[in-house]
Design an enzyme around this catalytic site. Structure first.
Site, PDB file in Angstrom:
ATOM      1  N   TRP A 101      10.537   2.514   2.760  1.00 38.99           N
ATOM      2  CA  TRP A 101       9.580   2.079   3.772  1.00 38.99           C
ATOM      3  C   TRP A 101      10.234   1.882   5.126  1.00 38.99           C
ATOM      4  CZ3 TRP A 101       5.080   3.651   3.183  1.00 38.99           C
ATOM      5  CH2 TRP A 101       4.524   3.757   1.917  1.00 38.99           C
ATOM      6  N   ASP A 169       8.274  -5.888   8.551  1.00 42.40           N
ATOM      7  CA  ASP A 169       7.288  -5.352   7.612  1.00 42.40           C
ATOM      8  C   ASP A 169       7.409  -6.216   6.359  1.00 42.40           C
ATOM      9  OD1 ASP A 169       5.875  -4.068   5.649  1.00 42.40           O
ATOM     10  OD2 ASP A 169       6.785  -2.103   5.941  1.00 42.40           O
ATOM     11  N   LYS A 193      -1.114  -6.007  -1.571  1.00 41.38           N
ATOM     12  CA  LYS A 193      -0.176  -6.483  -2.601  1.00 41.38           C
ATOM     13  C   LYS A 193      -0.438  -7.954  -2.919  1.00 41.38           C
ATOM     14  CE  LYS A 193       2.386  -2.873  -0.707  1.00 41.38           C
ATOM     15  NZ  LYS A 193       2.274  -1.899  -1.724  1.00 41.38           N
TER      16      LYS A 193
HETATM   17  C1  LIG Z   1       6.903  -2.390   2.372  1.00 38.93           C
HETATM   18  C2  LIG Z   1       5.797  -1.419   2.636  1.00 38.93           C
HETATM   19  N1  LIG Z   1       5.570  -1.013   3.903  1.00 38.93           N
HETATM   20  C3  LIG Z   1       4.588  -0.148   4.182  1.00 38.93           C
HETATM   21  C4  LIG Z   1       3.770   0.360   3.209  1.00 38.93           C
HETATM   22  C5  LIG Z   1       2.683   1.323   3.590  1.00 38.93           C
HETATM   23  O1  LIG Z   1       1.461   0.715   3.484  1.00 38.93           O
HETATM   24  P1  LIG Z   1       0.090   1.478   3.789  1.00 38.93           P
HETATM   25  O2  LIG Z   1      -0.120   2.431   2.663  1.00 38.93           O
HETATM   26  O3  LIG Z   1      -0.880   0.360   3.846  1.00 38.93           O
HETATM   27  O4  LIG Z   1       0.224   2.195   5.080  1.00 38.93           O
HETATM   28  C6  LIG Z   1       3.949  -0.040   1.878  1.00 38.93           C
HETATM   29  C7  LIG Z   1       3.078   0.473   0.802  1.00 38.93           C
HETATM   30  O5  LIG Z   1       3.321   0.340  -0.367  1.00 38.93           O
HETATM   31  C8  LIG Z   1       4.997  -0.954   1.599  1.00 38.93           C
HETATM   32  O6  LIG Z   1       5.215  -1.364   0.329  1.00 38.93           O
END
Ligand SMILES: Cc1ncc(COP(=O)(O)O)c(C=O)c1O
Length: 359
Positions: A101, A169, A193
């Site tokens: 991520w 994040d 989550k």
């Molecule tokens: C730590 C983290 N950041 C970003 C995301 C991306 O999220 P989204 O699908 O809502 O864009 C996720 C998705 O699992 C994640 O776990």
């Protein structure tokens, strides 16, 4: 009483049954008014009250005062790690890369401007997050971006770093423990989550960032404009925000974030102690035990065949969502706030029984 099983999905993920039941009632007949909360104008008094209460409770849970704004927007965490450089990247920004991520966040940042990766653990397939001693920080970064819990790889930063303009994040650990949000410039997370359904993002912005914001193509992409409009530059995800409100109420009843941290540590400890006591049958995928996530518990079995059998047999015992992410393999058991201690107890017992049958 609804039929509920232990769902270890990484997200969208399990939500507390009480929250779902209250939300289901509000969806059909909100406070006995004969209409549902998703059926009224976002500018009307019912939704306005929901939005305001969610805002206030969120600030209370995070210990925030007037220095920060709370936003409930749509688009997902990916949209946020895209919008952040669009708004705040002037010269260059520092990014820590500990997993998929944060790597994706760098790639989105590079589309906008210069990114300095302070450290990366990609060479070891992101089996840990680089230690702070290894970070090569720049002097004049507009901000420092970190992902404090890497959902795919199962590790977290035990404490959030300190930086004058820290951007976090927190998607897969938001409100699972107390966070120093008041010391951060920007914290964001997809709700799916710990906080609610997909489609809503919770974002906390420090107000002194607004003068530094670049001119965006539309008010939709401007955090300042969204804050001035109470997250309603356009129609917000109203039902999602309602579920967030129910989650915030539920968190308070549980004892707040400190109580959640304790419970989550107990849950994670149940699984990690089986891994560590399994004579190598289960192998944790995180090389630095200090960094093991309390949300996404990742481990491997001796073979892919055994992994498949483990997943299928667990499903028969009403435990689902255990398959690891495709680049990591093995098992990923996500035990977010809504997973009861009993769920981790059941999984721990299942792991012990499985290992003793197969070793
Ligand atoms: C730590 C983290 N950041 C970003 C995301 C991306 O999220 P989204 O699908 O809502 O864009 C996720 C998705 O699992 C994640 O776990």
């Amino acid at each position: 009483m609804s039929h509920r099983i232990f769902n270890f999905s990484a997200g969208p993920a399990m939500l507390p049954t009480e929250v779902l039941e209250k939300s289901a009632t509000a969806l059909v007949d909100y406070q006995g008014k004969g209409f549902g909360i998703a059926e009224v104008s976002h500018r009307g008094k019912e939704f306005e009250a929901v939005n305001d209460e969610a805002n206030t409770r969120c600030k209370q849970l995070l210990g925030l005062g007037d220095t920060h704004d709370v936003l409930f927007l749509q688009g997902g965490a990916t949209m946020f790690f895209t919008l952040i450089p669009m708004n705040f990247l002037h010269t260059s920004a520092d990014y820590l890369v500990g997993g998929e991520w944060s790597k994706k966040a760098v790639s989105a940042g590079k589309d906008v401007g210069a990114i300095n990766v302070v450290a990366t653990s990609e060479a070891s397939n992101f089996d840990h997050s680089p230690a702070s001693g290894e970070w090569k920080m720049s002097d004049k970064a507009d901000y420092f971006h970190v992902c404090t819990n890497e959902t795919v790889h199962g590790h977290r930063l035990p404490t959030w770093p300190k930086h004058p303009n820290l951007v976090v994040d927190a998607s897969s650990e938001f409100m699972s423990r107390p966070h120093p949000v008041k010391d951060c410039a920007f914290v964001y997370g997809g709700a799916q989550k710990n906080l609610g359904p997909s489609g809503v993002v919770l974002a906390i912005v420090r107000k002194d960032l607004y003068p530094k914001q670049k001119k965006t193509l539309s008010k939709l992409w401007s955090f300042k404009d969204q804050a001035e409009n109470k997250s309603m530059v356009n129609t917000p995800p109203t039902f999602g925000v309602y579920i967030l409100l129910e989650i915030f109420r539920w968190l308070e009843v549980q004892g707040g974030l400190a109580a959640m941290e304790k419970r989550n540590a107990t849950k994670a400890g149940l699984i990690y102690s089986v891994i560590d006591g399994s004579n190598g049958f289960y192998k944790g995928t995180v090389s630095n035990k200090e960094q093991r996530s309390h949300m996404n518990l990742t481990y491997k079995l001796p073979s892919e065949e055994l992994t498949d059998e483990f997943i299928k047999t667990a499903a028969k015992s009403e435990m689902v969502g255990l398959k690891g992410y495709r680049t990591v393999g093995g098992i990923r058991a996500s035990a977010y706030n809504a997973m009861p201690v009993e769920g981790c107890q059941a999984l721990a017992q299942f792991m012990k029984d499985f290992a003793s049958k197969k070793s």
